[in-house]
Motif scaffolding. Sequence first.
Motif, PDB file in Angstrom:
ATOM      1  N   MET A   1       0.834  -1.182   0.000  1.00 13.27           N
ATOM      2  CA  MET A   1       0.000   0.000   0.000  1.00 13.27           C
ATOM      3  C   MET A   1       0.880   1.247   0.000  1.00 13.27           C
ATOM      4  O   MET A   1       1.874   1.296   0.712  1.00 13.27           O
ATOM      5  N   THR A   2       0.467   2.237  -0.768  1.00 12.73           N
ATOM      6  CA  THR A   2       1.234   3.480  -0.841  1.00 12.73           C
ATOM      7  C   THR A   2       0.361   4.704  -0.558  1.00 12.73           C
ATOM      8  O   THR A   2       0.609   5.791  -1.061  1.00 12.73           O
ATOM      9  N   ILE A   3      -0.659   4.533   0.260  1.00 11.38           N
ATOM     10  CA  ILE A   3      -1.559   5.632   0.620  1.00 11.38           C
ATOM     11  C   ILE A   3      -0.773   6.641   1.465  1.00 11.38           C
ATOM     12  O   ILE A   3      -0.060   6.266   2.387  1.00 11.38           O
ATOM     13  N   THR A   4      -0.934   7.921   1.133  1.00  7.12           N
ATOM     14  CA  THR A   4      -0.192   8.953   1.855  1.00  7.12           C
ATOM     15  C   THR A   4      -1.045   9.846   2.736  1.00  7.12           C
ATOM     16  O   THR A   4      -0.552  10.414   3.703  1.00  7.12           O
ATOM     17  N   HIS A   5      -2.322  10.031   2.403  1.00  9.47           N
ATOM     18  CA  HIS A   5      -3.180  10.888   3.218  1.00  9.47           C
ATOM     19  C   HIS A   5      -4.634  10.785   2.757  1.00  9.47           C
ATOM     20  O   HIS A   5      -4.915  10.196   1.726  1.00  9.47           O
ATOM     21  N   THR A   6      -5.500  11.403   3.534  1.00 12.42           N
ATOM     22  CA  THR A   6      -6.908  11.499   3.163  1.00 12.42           C
ATOM     23  C   THR A   6      -7.118  12.828   2.464  1.00 12.42           C
ATOM     24  O   THR A   6      -6.707  13.871   2.973  1.00 12.42           O
ATOM     25  N   SER A   7      -7.779  12.810   1.312  1.00 11.85           N
ATOM     26  CA  SER A   7      -8.032  14.026   0.555  1.00 11.85           C
ATOM     27  C   SER A   7      -9.190  14.813   1.149  1.00 11.85           C
ATOM     28  O   SER A   7      -9.064  15.990   1.467  1.00 11.85           O
ATOM     29  N   PHE A   8     -10.352  14.151   1.297  1.00  8.18           N
ATOM     30  CA  PHE A   8     -11.483  14.846   1.888  1.00  8.18           C
ATOM     31  C   PHE A   8     -12.387  13.891   2.640  1.00  8.18           C
ATOM     32  O   PHE A   8     -12.360  12.685   2.430  1.00  8.18           O
ATOM     33  N   LEU A   9     -13.180  14.470   3.515  1.00  3.51           N
ATOM     34  CA  LEU A   9     -14.158  13.763   4.319  1.00  3.51           C
ATOM     35  C   LEU A   9     -15.503  14.397   3.997  1.00  3.51           C
ATOM     36  O   LEU A   9     -15.625  15.623   3.970  1.00  3.51           O
ATOM     37  N   THR A  10     -16.523  13.573   3.746  1.00  6.32           N
ATOM     38  CA  THR A  10     -17.836  14.096   3.399  1.00  6.32           C
ATOM     39  C   THR A  10     -18.681  14.299   4.650  1.00  6.32           C
ATOM     40  O   THR A  10     -18.850  13.381   5.452  1.00  6.32           O
ATOM     41  N   LEU A  11     -19.201  15.509   4.802  1.00  9.21           N
ATOM     42  CA  LEU A  11     -20.135  15.835   5.868  1.00  9.21           C
ATOM     43  C   LEU A  11     -21.477  16.137   5.210  1.00  9.21           C
ATOM     44  O   LEU A  11     -21.635  17.167   4.552  1.00  9.21           O
ATOM     45  N   PRO A  12     -22.458  15.242   5.353  1.00  9.75           N
ATOM     46  CA  PRO A  12     -23.762  15.482   4.737  1.00  9.75           C
ATOM     47  C   PRO A  12     -24.530  16.574   5.492  1.00  9.75           C
ATOM     48  O   PRO A  12     -24.640  16.518   6.720  1.00  9.75           O
ATOM     49  N   VAL A  13     -25.021  17.553   4.761  1.00  9.57           N
ATOM     50  CA  VAL A  13     -25.740  18.674   5.359  1.00  9.57           C
ATOM     51  C   VAL A  13     -27.028  18.943   4.582  1.00  9.57           C
ATOM     52  O   VAL A  13     -27.132  18.609   3.410  1.00  9.57           O
ATOM     53  N   THR A  14     -27.998  19.558   5.258  1.00  8.73           N
ATOM     54  CA  THR A  14     -29.250  19.898   4.581  1.00  8.73           C
ATOM     55  C   THR A  14     -29.188  21.274   3.924  1.00  8.73           C
ATOM     56  O   THR A  14     -29.839  21.503   2.916  1.00  8.73           O
ATOM     57  N   ASP A  15     -28.418  22.185   4.496  1.00 10.16           N
ATOM     58  CA  ASP A  15     -28.337  23.555   4.005  1.00 10.16           C
ATOM     59  C   ASP A  15     -26.859  23.948   3.952  1.00 10.16           C
ATOM     60  O   ASP A  15     -26.242  24.202   4.994  1.00 10.16           O
ATOM     61  N   GLN A  16     -26.308  23.996   2.752  1.00  7.80           N
ATOM     62  CA  GLN A  16     -24.882  24.266   2.609  1.00  7.80           C
ATOM     63  C   GLN A  16     -24.495  25.659   3.092  1.00  7.80           C
ATOM     64  O   GLN A  16     -23.420  25.828   3.653  1.00  7.80           O
ATOM     65  N   ASP A  17     -25.339  26.648   2.894  1.00  9.14           N
ATOM     66  CA  ASP A  17     -25.010  27.999   3.357  1.00  9.14           C
ATOM     67  C   ASP A  17     -24.963  28.059   4.881  1.00  9.14           C
ATOM     68  O   ASP A  17     -24.059  28.668   5.458  1.00  9.14           O
ATOM     69  N   ARG A  18     -25.909  27.403   5.551  1.00  9.89           N
ATOM     70  CA  ARG A  18     -25.898  27.357   7.018  1.00  9.89           C
ATOM     71  C   ARG A  18     -24.651  26.624   7.511  1.00  9.89           C
ATOM     72  O   ARG A  18     -23.975  27.070   8.433  1.00  9.89           O
ATOM     73  N   ALA A  19     -24.341  25.487   6.884  1.00  6.08           N
ATOM     74  CA  ALA A  19     -23.148  24.729   7.265  1.00  6.08           C
ATOM     75  C   ALA A  19     -21.887  25.548   7.015  1.00  6.08           C
ATOM     76  O   ALA A  19     -20.969  25.557   7.844  1.00  6.08           O
ATOM     77  N   LEU A  20     -21.842  26.251   5.904  1.00  7.82           N
ATOM     78  CA  LEU A  20     -20.687  27.088   5.590  1.00  7.82           C
ATOM     79  C   LEU A  20     -20.481  28.145   6.676  1.00  7.82           C
ATOM     80  O   LEU A  20     -19.351  28.354   7.130  1.00  7.82           O
ATOM     81  N   ARG A  21     -21.543  28.798   7.111  1.00  9.69           N
ATOM     82  CA  ARG A  21     -21.425  29.803   8.174  1.00  9.69           C
ATOM     83  C   ARG A  21     -20.895  29.165   9.457  1.00  9.69           C
ATOM     84  O   ARG A  21     -20.037  29.737  10.145  1.00  9.69           O
ATOM     85  N   PHE A  22     -21.375  27.981   9.800  1.00  6.85           N
ATOM     86  CA  PHE A  22     -20.905  27.311  11.010  1.00  6.85           C
ATOM     87  C   PHE A  22     -19.421  26.988  10.915  1.00  6.85           C
ATOM     88  O   PHE A  22     -18.641  27.298  11.818  1.00  6.85           O
ATOM     89  N   TYR A  23     -19.012  26.360   9.818  1.00  8.64           N
ATOM     90  CA  TYR A  23     -17.621  25.915   9.708  1.00  8.64           C
ATOM     91  C   TYR A  23     -16.643  27.074   9.530  1.00  8.64           C
ATOM     92  O   TYR A  23     -15.502  26.979   9.980  1.00  8.64           O
TER      93      TYR A  23
END
Length: 123
Positions: free
Chosen positions: A1-23
């Motif tokens: 195995m030659t895995i070096t890192h995780t690129s992204f993690l998915t966080l399922p949200v109902t409202d992307q703008d609300r989630a964006l403000r939180f994060y």
Amino acid sequence: MTITHTSFLTLPVTDQDRALRFYTDVLGFEVTADLDLPQGRWLQVAPKGAQTVFTLSGPGMGDFRPGSARGIMLVTTDVDADCARLAAAGVAVQGPDDLPWGRMASFRDPDGNGLMLLTEAHG
């Protein structure tokens, strides 16, 4: 195995703008991508300098259930100060508690995705 890192993690949200403000406003993350794709909006955020980003996946971007992500560990240099900031922003926080591996607290994003804060034990 030659895995070096995780690129992204998915966080399922109902409202992307609300989630964006939180994060961004509450957790201090930065936007790393915000694109309109045929399937929907591709929105990613991350702590400054992080190698792994969070994809805030809204409706139409896969078969994800908002609030279903759990066990996402965020490492911090001062869990107590971060818990105070979260509480001041109206976020319910459990902890922090002293554990063998460090001082840890947990909280949820507006959709119920479970996150944890950890200040690692020295030594």
